[in-house]
Design a protein around this motif. Structure first.
Motif, mmCIF file in Angstrom:
data_model
loop_
_atom_site.group_PDB
_atom_site.id
_atom_site.type_symbol
_atom_site.label_atom_id
_atom_site.label_comp_id
_atom_site.label_asym_id
_atom_site.label_seq_id
_atom_site.Cartn_x
_atom_site.Cartn_y
_atom_site.Cartn_z
ATOM 1 N N ASN A 284 6.224 6.470 65.789
ATOM 2 C CA ASN A 284 4.889 6.916 66.185
ATOM 3 C C ASN A 284 4.535 8.282 65.592
ATOM 4 O O ASN A 284 3.414 8.498 65.141
ATOM 5 C CB ASN A 284 4.770 6.986 67.704
ATOM 6 C CG ASN A 284 4.791 5.603 68.334
ATOM 7 O OD1 ASN A 284 4.420 4.614 67.707
ATOM 8 N ND2 ASN A 284 5.252 5.522 69.586
ATOM 9 N N TYR A 285 5.487 9.203 65.640
ATOM 10 C CA TYR A 285 5.265 10.511 65.023
ATOM 11 C C TYR A 285 6.599 11.153 64.713
ATOM 12 O O TYR A 285 7.643 10.737 65.239
ATOM 13 C CB TYR A 285 4.419 11.426 65.909
ATOM 14 C CG TYR A 285 5.117 11.971 67.146
ATOM 15 C CD1 TYR A 285 5.989 13.063 67.070
ATOM 16 C CD2 TYR A 285 4.891 11.411 68.400
ATOM 17 C CE1 TYR A 285 6.619 13.567 68.197
ATOM 18 C CE2 TYR A 285 5.522 11.905 69.533
ATOM 19 C CZ TYR A 285 6.384 12.982 69.423
ATOM 20 O OH TYR A 285 7.024 13.477 70.549
ATOM 21 N N VAL A 286 6.578 12.153 63.844
ATOM 22 C CA VAL A 286 7.777 12.919 63.526
ATOM 23 C C VAL A 286 7.477 14.406 63.660
ATOM 24 O O VAL A 286 6.344 14.850 63.451
ATOM 25 C CB VAL A 286 8.303 12.642 62.100
ATOM 26 C CG1 VAL A 286 8.778 11.214 61.966
ATOM 27 C CG2 VAL A 286 7.257 12.963 61.049
ATOM 28 N N GLU A 287 8.490 15.159 64.040
ATOM 29 C CA GLU A 287 8.474 16.622 63.941
ATOM 30 C C GLU A 287 9.215 16.975 62.666
ATOM 31 O O GLU A 287 10.280 16.411 62.387
ATOM 32 C CB GLU A 287 9.165 17.227 65.161
ATOM 33 C CG GLU A 287 9.337 18.736 65.116
ATOM 34 C CD GLU A 287 10.244 19.212 66.246
ATOM 35 O OE1 GLU A 287 9.709 19.683 67.251
ATOM 36 O OE2 GLU A 287 11.487 19.080 66.103
ATOM 37 N N MET A 288 8.664 17.897 61.888
ATOM 38 C CA MET A 288 9.276 18.265 60.615
ATOM 39 C C MET A 288 9.278 19.774 60.429
ATOM 40 O O MET A 288 8.369 20.469 60.894
ATOM 41 C CB MET A 288 8.528 17.621 59.441
ATOM 42 C CG MET A 288 8.601 16.107 59.382
ATOM 43 S SD MET A 288 7.702 15.445 57.955
ATOM 44 C CE MET A 288 8.695 16.094 56.608
ATOM 45 N N SER B 277 1.765 12.279 62.152
ATOM 46 C CA SER B 277 1.632 10.921 62.673
ATOM 47 C C SER B 277 0.541 10.212 61.883
ATOM 48 O O SER B 277 0.013 10.757 60.900
ATOM 49 C CB SER B 277 1.268 10.959 64.161
ATOM 50 O OG SER B 277 -0.040 11.450 64.344
ATOM 51 N N ARG B 278 0.170 9.024 62.316
ATOM 52 C CA ARG B 278 -0.921 8.301 61.646
ATOM 53 C C ARG B 278 -2.281 8.950 61.909
ATOM 54 O O ARG B 278 -3.245 8.663 61.221
ATOM 55 C CB ARG B 278 -0.919 6.839 62.080
ATOM 56 C CG ARG B 278 0.287 6.069 61.554
ATOM 57 C CD ARG B 278 0.404 4.673 62.130
ATOM 58 N NE ARG B 278 1.623 4.028 61.654
ATOM 59 C CZ ARG B 278 2.819 4.190 62.206
ATOM 60 N NH1 ARG B 278 2.942 4.975 63.283
ATOM 61 N NH2 ARG B 278 3.888 3.592 61.715
ATOM 62 N N GLU B 279 -2.336 9.814 62.914
ATOM 63 C CA GLU B 279 -3.586 10.492 63.247
ATOM 64 C C GLU B 279 -3.585 11.962 62.844
ATOM 65 O O GLU B 279 -4.639 12.550 62.585
ATOM 66 C CB GLU B 279 -3.869 10.405 64.758
ATOM 67 C CG GLU B 279 -4.098 8.985 65.281
ATOM 68 C CD GLU B 279 -2.804 8.195 65.443
ATOM 69 O OE1 GLU B 279 -1.765 8.821 65.763
ATOM 70 O OE2 GLU B 279 -2.829 6.969 65.240
ATOM 71 N N GLU B 280 -2.423 12.585 62.808
ATOM 72 C CA GLU B 280 -2.298 14.021 62.549
ATOM 73 C C GLU B 280 -1.429 14.236 61.313
ATOM 74 O O GLU B 280 -0.288 13.778 61.272
ATOM 75 C CB GLU B 280 -1.653 14.693 63.776
ATOM 76 C CG GLU B 280 -1.508 16.189 63.681
ATOM 77 C CD GLU B 280 -0.836 16.772 64.922
ATOM 78 O OE1 GLU B 280 -0.811 18.004 65.049
ATOM 79 O OE2 GLU B 280 -0.340 15.989 65.759
ATOM 80 N N ARG B 281 -1.980 14.903 60.299
ATOM 81 C CA ARG B 281 -1.292 15.061 59.008
ATOM 82 C C ARG B 281 -0.819 13.690 58.512
ATOM 83 O O ARG B 281 0.344 13.499 58.135
ATOM 84 C CB ARG B 281 -0.107 16.027 59.128
ATOM 85 C CG ARG B 281 -0.507 17.443 59.541
ATOM 86 C CD ARG B 281 0.690 18.387 59.560
ATOM 87 N NE ARG B 281 0.293 19.710 60.007
ATOM 88 C CZ ARG B 281 0.229 20.083 61.297
ATOM 89 N NH1 ARG B 281 0.549 19.207 62.250
ATOM 90 N NH2 ARG B 281 -0.153 21.292 61.614
ATOM 91 N N ALA B 282 -1.735 12.766 58.496
ATOM 92 C CA ALA B 282 -1.406 11.379 58.146
ATOM 93 C C ALA B 282 -0.852 11.279 56.728
ATOM 94 O O ALA B 282 0.003 10.424 56.444
ATOM 95 C CB ALA B 282 -2.634 10.491 58.304
ATOM 96 N N ASP B 283 -1.315 12.139 55.804
ATOM 97 C CA ASP B 283 -0.806 12.080 54.435
ATOM 98 C C ASP B 283 0.668 12.472 54.384
ATOM 99 O O ASP B 283 1.467 11.858 53.666
ATOM 100 C CB ASP B 283 -1.639 12.964 53.512
ATOM 101 C CG ASP B 283 -1.731 14.425 53.973
ATOM 102 O OD1 ASP B 283 -1.336 14.741 55.115
ATOM 103 O OD2 ASP B 283 -2.212 15.261 53.164
ATOM 104 N N LEU B 284 1.058 13.478 55.170
ATOM 105 C CA LEU B 284 2.459 13.880 55.227
ATOM 106 C C LEU B 284 3.308 12.800 55.885
ATOM 107 O O LEU B 284 4.415 12.492 55.424
ATOM 108 C CB LEU B 284 2.587 15.195 56.001
ATOM 109 C CG LEU B 284 4.011 15.720 56.225
ATOM 110 C CD1 LEU B 284 4.692 16.017 54.893
ATOM 111 C CD2 LEU B 284 3.997 16.960 57.113
#
Length: 531
Positions: A122-126, A137-144
């Motif tokens: 669903n999301y990652v912390e990086m 995530s797919r909604e936040e910084r989707a390109d990353l």
């Protein structure tokens, strides 16, 4: 989460220091299921993230798990099963980590339905290349988020991820469908992926005229007179040998339906055979012998009989964690072909004919995949070029592809080994396929970017935007320096490890020192005789 935050803070500080000094660095994870050489802990310009190895939380109601990157699949499955849940995609080796599954390419027999492992995140912390800690995530910084999946850690350091989970069932009803040709096996795999009742589909080609397509369906129901089939105990059969034995006398499945009766041990009346396998035993069914690669240990040691007694006696060394330790320490990985190769379905038979002629490696693994469209460093396939109405050419990326696992001894001559691998890479591209990048990659840099050139502008822009230019590129991470490898092989030949059986025994000794045999001896996921 406080422990996690403190660990991430230290990692971010180390990364920030390298960034400010404009120094390149690598990441040390602690373990690996790659055959590529890896950095050592404590080496210069290495950031150690091996402490990030915990399942932070499982949310039963939301069906999610917060997982650090170095959590191996067996610990993840053990933790989620306590809540009656399981990840949709579980890599087949217990030691493969969640972070490796996201940053690399990871698929299994459920990937025809769910896609690669990162599709279940669903999301990652990086930690970015400049030391900033962000969420994608797919909604936040989707390109990353999209770019980091499959980019082998070259856009930042993954430190946490939220995984999607699904309801677990007690058993997998596994059905083994016999096929009589490569074309029939490929067609059968493709047909079974269209059946919505199947949770899992893969296949094994033992030869050109003996293939088996394995379909799996999760269920809580098992006939009372049907004993569970397990594969984790030393006295159990190796999965691939069990499948081969169960299907030897069966007629091909083309004349029968894809489903089989609950009790179909009568091979004279059915083209398939069925087992009821405890869920975790199914997920890790290929652990013992690492599919069938562990059998090559007997090829190496020659004098040890390949029989049921010695497979039982040497079981501690036949689990994948121990096999990887021994393979790296012995130096034999430099002449071992370990390649996964994704192709269009209609080119799979031609490719198998090629590998049979040039490598003569059997069995082969067949695994259907739901593709990630480019740009991506995941393997993807393309249809032949077509001419559009405006006169331009275009290629289409099909939704599904077929992975072929080619694993076995290559030529003893290092130059011949490299030449055969390069020819394999060229043949794959010629047929519209791509290889997985977890293993040895022999392209020189121009050839690599010729194959993956569609990704270059997209990838370079992401590296610039997210401060990743001090990190190695994908090519830097996956390439084999042919000249350096040749020199290393020359030194190996001058060392005692090149003398048979010194290298193999040294590899075994190093695997014993790791203590990894205790992990499978005491694994909680193993079936204990209770439903």
């Amino acid at each position: 989460m406080e422990r996690h935050a403190q660990a991430v803070g230290k990692i971010a500080a180390a990364v920030r220091g390298f960034f400010e000094r404009k120094e390149p660095y690598r990441i040390f994870h602690g373990s690996t299921n790659s055959t590529r050489p890896r950095p050592r802990p404590g080496a210069a310009h290495v950031v150690d993230i091996s402490a990030l190895s915990h399942v932070v939380a499982v949310d039963r109601a939301a069906r999610t798990a917060l997982v650090e990157p170095n959590v191996p699949m067996d610990r993840l499955v053990e933790t989620t099963l306590r809540e009656g849940l399981v990840p949709p995609v579980v890599m087949e080796f217990p030691g493969i980590t969640a972070g490796g599954g996201f940053a690399g390419t990871a698929g299994e027999s459920s990937s025809f339905r769910h896609g690669f492992f990162d599709e279940t995140v669903n999301y990652v912390e990086m930690v970015l290349g400049n030391g900033d800690v962000v969420r994608a995530s797919r909604e936040e910084r989707a390109d990353l988020f999209r770019g980091a999946a499959g980019a082998v850690g070259t856009l930042g350091v993954t430190t946490l991820m939220e995984l999607r989970l699904v309801e677990a069932k007690t058993w997998v009803r596994a059905t083994y469908h016999r096929t009589r040709s490569v074309a029939e096996a490929v067609a059968k795999v493709r047909a079974e992926t269209q059946d919505p009742a199947n949770d899992y589909v893969d296949g094994i080609l033992f030869s050109k005229d003996h293939g088996v397509v394995v379909t799996g369906r999760m269920t809580d129901e098992k006939p009372a007179d049907c004993a569970p089939q397990t594969f984790s105990r030393a006295s159990d059969p190796w999965f691939y040998m069990h499948v081969q034995d169960r299907t030897k006398g069966l007629p091909p499945s083309s004349s029968s339906s894809s489903s089989s009766s609950t009790k179909d041990n009568d091979s004279s009346s059915s083209s398939s055979a069925t087992d009821y396998i405890p869920l975790a035993e199914y997920l890790f069914r290929y652990d013992r012998a690492g599919f069938w690669v562990g059998a090559q240990g007997w090829t190496y040691f020659k004098l040890v009989p390949f029989n049921r007694f010695f497979r039982w006696f040497l079981d501690d060394f036949m689990h994948t964690r121990m096999l990887y330790r021994a393979l790296h320490a012995s130096g034999e990985s430099a002449r071992f072909v370990v390649q996964d190769l994704a192709l269009p379905y209609d080119k799979a038979e031609e490719f198998v004919d090629y590998t049979a002629d040039k490598f003569d490696i059997w069995p082969l693994w067949l695994c259907p995949l739901k593709q990630t469209p480019p740009p991506t460093f995941h393997p993807y396939t393309s249809e032949p070029e077509t001419t559009t109405s405006d006169g331009s050419t275009a290629t289409a990326t099909p939704e599904q592809s077929l992975n072929i696992g080619l694993w076995g001894w290559g030529p003893s001559s290092h130059d011949a080994f490299i030449a055969k691998n390069r020819a394999l890479e060229d043949k794959l591209v010629q047929l519209g396929g791509r290889k997985w990048l977890y293993a040895h990659t022999y392209y020189d840099e121009p050839d690599f970017w010729r194959v993956y050139g569609n990704n270059r502008p997209w990838y370079d822009a992401l590296r610039e935007k997210y401060h990743a230019t001090t990190l190695p590129t994908v090519y830097d991470k996956v390439r084999i320096d042919v000249d350096a490898a040749r020199e290393e092989r020359r030194r190996w030949r001058m060392s005692a490890k090149s003398l048979w059986p010194v290298g193999g025994l040294y590899g075994i000794w190093r695997s014993i020192l790791s203590g990894d045999y205790r992990l499978h001896r005491h694994a909680e996921w193993k079936y204990k005789g209770r439903d």
